[in-house]
Design a protein around this motif. Structure first.
Motif, PDB file in Angstrom:
ATOM      1  N   LEU A 120      -4.275  -4.006  11.165  1.00  0.00           N
ATOM      2  CA  LEU A 120      -3.473  -3.794   9.964  1.00  0.00           C
ATOM      3  C   LEU A 120      -2.320  -2.819  10.160  1.00  0.00           C
ATOM      4  O   LEU A 120      -1.431  -2.752   9.317  1.00  0.00           O
ATOM      5  CB  LEU A 120      -4.348  -3.315   8.804  1.00  0.00           C
ATOM      6  N   VAL A 157       1.025  -4.347   9.749  1.00  0.00           N
ATOM      7  CA  VAL A 157       1.263  -4.719   8.346  1.00  0.00           C
ATOM      8  C   VAL A 157       1.729  -3.492   7.569  1.00  0.00           C
ATOM      9  O   VAL A 157       2.714  -3.557   6.821  1.00  0.00           O
ATOM     10  CB  VAL A 157      -0.010  -5.326   7.704  1.00  0.00           C
ATOM     11  N   TRP A 162      -2.668  -9.959   2.602  1.00  0.00           N
ATOM     12  CA  TRP A 162      -3.547  -8.852   2.973  1.00  0.00           C
ATOM     13  C   TRP A 162      -4.050  -8.044   1.785  1.00  0.00           C
ATOM     14  O   TRP A 162      -4.641  -6.979   1.973  1.00  0.00           O
ATOM     15  CB  TRP A 162      -2.819  -7.926   3.943  1.00  0.00           C
ATOM     16  N   ARG A 176      -7.247  -6.038   1.641  1.00  0.00           N
ATOM     17  CA  ARG A 176      -7.396  -4.917   2.566  1.00  0.00           C
ATOM     18  C   ARG A 176      -6.257  -3.924   2.460  1.00  0.00           C
ATOM     19  O   ARG A 176      -6.159  -3.001   3.264  1.00  0.00           O
ATOM     20  CB  ARG A 176      -7.492  -5.466   3.987  1.00  0.00           C
TER      21      ARG A 176
END
Length: 104
Positions: free
Chosen positions: A41, A44, A81, A84
């Motif tokens: 992540l 991201v 996403w 999360r």
């Protein structure tokens, strides 16, 4: 609180930038490179932080058009996403205001 003015919108963008930078700092300090669930992540978070900074600059320069029922360019990434992503609700508020336009 839903932003109604340009300044309130910018305040929400600033809040999201701050929150995302905090997540990045924690991830970089505490993240285990072998923990792919977390480390996957990081790109991201970095992308969204950059996108938020770009949005802030565009609004400040008067180059951002509100309204028109258009999603912010980074919303597909947020939606992908969101389970999360911390603060995804703030992204959704930002996008809703962007789509509807400012009322104040």
């Amino acid at each position: 609180m839903t932003p109604k003015t340009r300044d309130e919108f910018l305040d929400l963008v600033d809040q999201l930038i701050f929150e995302m930078e905090e997540v990045l700092m924690c991830a970089q300090d505490e993240g285990d490179p072998e923990d792919s669930v977390f480390s996957d992540l990081l790109p991201v978070y970095e992308q969204l932080t950059g996108d938020l900074k770009q949005l802030h600059a565009e609004v400040m320069q008067g180059r951002h058009a509100f309204g028109g029922d258009r999603d912010l360019p980074f919303m597909p990434l947020v939606n992908k996403w969101k389970e999360r992503l911390p603060f995804h609700n703030l992204f959704e508020t930002l996008n809703a205001v962007n789509k509807q336009g400012l009322t104040g």
